[in-house]
Design an enzyme around this catalytic site. Structure first.
Site, PDB file in Angstrom:
ATOM      1  N   ILE A 255    -112.718  20.620 -27.897  1.00  0.00           N
ATOM      2  CA  ILE A 255    -113.301  21.188 -26.681  1.00  0.00           C
ATOM      3  C   ILE A 255    -114.539  22.025 -26.973  1.00  0.00           C
ATOM      4  O   ILE A 255    -114.759  22.476 -28.093  1.00  0.00           O
ATOM      5  CB  ILE A 255    -112.275  22.034 -25.897  1.00  0.00           C
ATOM      6  CG1 ILE A 255    -111.803  23.224 -26.725  1.00  0.00           C
ATOM      7  CG2 ILE A 255    -111.106  21.182 -25.448  1.00  0.00           C
ATOM      8  CD1 ILE A 255    -111.043  24.252 -25.927  1.00  0.00           C
ATOM      9  N   ASP A 256    -115.337  22.239 -25.950  1.00  0.00           N
ATOM     10  CA  ASP A 256    -116.525  23.073 -26.074  1.00  0.00           C
ATOM     11  C   ASP A 256    -116.272  24.428 -25.411  1.00  0.00           C
ATOM     12  O   ASP A 256    -115.156  24.723 -24.983  1.00  0.00           O
ATOM     13  CB  ASP A 256    -117.751  22.364 -25.485  1.00  0.00           C
ATOM     14  CG  ASP A 256    -117.603  22.038 -24.005  1.00  0.00           C
ATOM     15  OD1 ASP A 256    -116.736  22.626 -23.322  1.00  0.00           O
ATOM     16  OD2 ASP A 256    -118.371  21.187 -23.520  1.00  0.00           O
ATOM     17  N   ARG A 257    -117.278  25.244 -25.313  1.00  0.00           N
ATOM     18  CA  ARG A 257    -117.105  26.587 -24.764  1.00  0.00           C
ATOM     19  C   ARG A 257    -116.760  26.596 -23.286  1.00  0.00           C
ATOM     20  O   ARG A 257    -116.382  27.626 -22.744  1.00  0.00           O
ATOM     21  CB  ARG A 257    -118.333  27.448 -25.042  1.00  0.00           C
ATOM     22  CG  ARG A 257    -119.593  26.894 -24.411  1.00  0.00           C
ATOM     23  CD  ARG A 257    -120.778  27.705 -24.777  1.00  0.00           C
ATOM     24  NE  ARG A 257    -120.872  28.808 -23.831  1.00  0.00           N
ATOM     25  CZ  ARG A 257    -121.919  29.569 -23.691  1.00  0.00           C
ATOM     26  NH1 ARG A 257    -122.959  29.378 -24.457  1.00  0.00           N
ATOM     27  NH2 ARG A 257    -121.947  30.519 -22.810  1.00  0.00           N
ATOM     28  N   PHE A 258    -116.870  25.444 -22.623  1.00  0.00           N
ATOM     29  CA  PHE A 258    -116.502  25.347 -21.211  1.00  0.00           C
ATOM     30  C   PHE A 258    -115.037  24.946 -21.034  1.00  0.00           C
ATOM     31  O   PHE A 258    -114.555  24.785 -19.922  1.00  0.00           O
ATOM     32  CB  PHE A 258    -117.427  24.370 -20.488  1.00  0.00           C
ATOM     33  CG  PHE A 258    -118.870  24.773 -20.571  1.00  0.00           C
ATOM     34  CD1 PHE A 258    -119.341  25.897 -19.894  1.00  0.00           C
ATOM     35  CD2 PHE A 258    -119.746  24.066 -21.362  1.00  0.00           C
ATOM     36  CE1 PHE A 258    -120.665  26.284 -19.992  1.00  0.00           C
ATOM     37  CE2 PHE A 258    -121.079  24.446 -21.469  1.00  0.00           C
ATOM     38  CZ  PHE A 258    -121.537  25.560 -20.781  1.00  0.00           C
ATOM     39  N   GLY A 259    -114.345  24.732 -22.164  1.00  0.00           N
ATOM     40  CA  GLY A 259    -112.917  24.460 -22.123  1.00  0.00           C
ATOM     41  C   GLY A 259    -112.529  23.009 -21.920  1.00  0.00           C
ATOM     42  O   GLY A 259    -111.372  22.713 -21.631  1.00  0.00           O
TER      43      GLY A 259
END
Length: 140
Positions: free
Chosen positions: A14-18
């Site tokens: 996942i990235d920082r946006f979840g």
């Protein structure tokens, strides 16, 4: 023949946006295609005749986010070919709800050991029944 594998989303996907980001989906789609090739025992026979298939284009339509601990079901199927290129369709669903996460179209070509394009013909078609049975198109 359709190949189906399940992959559980981990924190490193996942990235920082979840949610799973584009770069990770490209890797996960590749993993599913490798599983398809392994299930159909295609690696060794194709390479033994000097053919290498490579991705020439990738299109992804995103439909729904996937998050940590979601189990994704990857469906991989060869759907069409020309004399020089073949199309693999991949659909990804949330296993729990069967909601479509994405649809991908992967365009592939065959090259020889020197990188020169190869025609999709025997002996490749003799070794790869799904490719031989794929719809023949004027262009992809």
């Amino acid at each position: 023949m359709k190949s189906v594998i399940n992959i559980t989303v981990r924190g490193y996907h996942i990235d920082r946006f979840g949610h799973v980001n584009h770069g990770r989906y490209v890797e996960l789609l590749e993993e599913a295609r490798w599983c398809y090739l392994e299930e159909n025992n295609l690696f060794e026979p194709i390479h033994e005749i000097g053919a290498i298939h490579v991705v020439s284009r990738l299109e992804i339509d995103y439909r729904h986010p996937a998050r940590v601990n979601d189990t994704l079901s990857f469906e991989t199927k060869i759907t069409g070919r020309t004399n020089s290129e073949f199309l693999t369709n991949q659909d990804v669903f949330l296993e729990a709800s069967e909601k479509r996460v994405l649809h991908a179209r992967i365009f592939n070509v065959f090259v020889d050991q020197q990188g020169k394009a190869k025609t999709i013909a025997p002996p490749i078609l003799d070794l790869w029944p799904d490719l031989a049975d794929a719809e023949i198109l004027n262009r992809l």
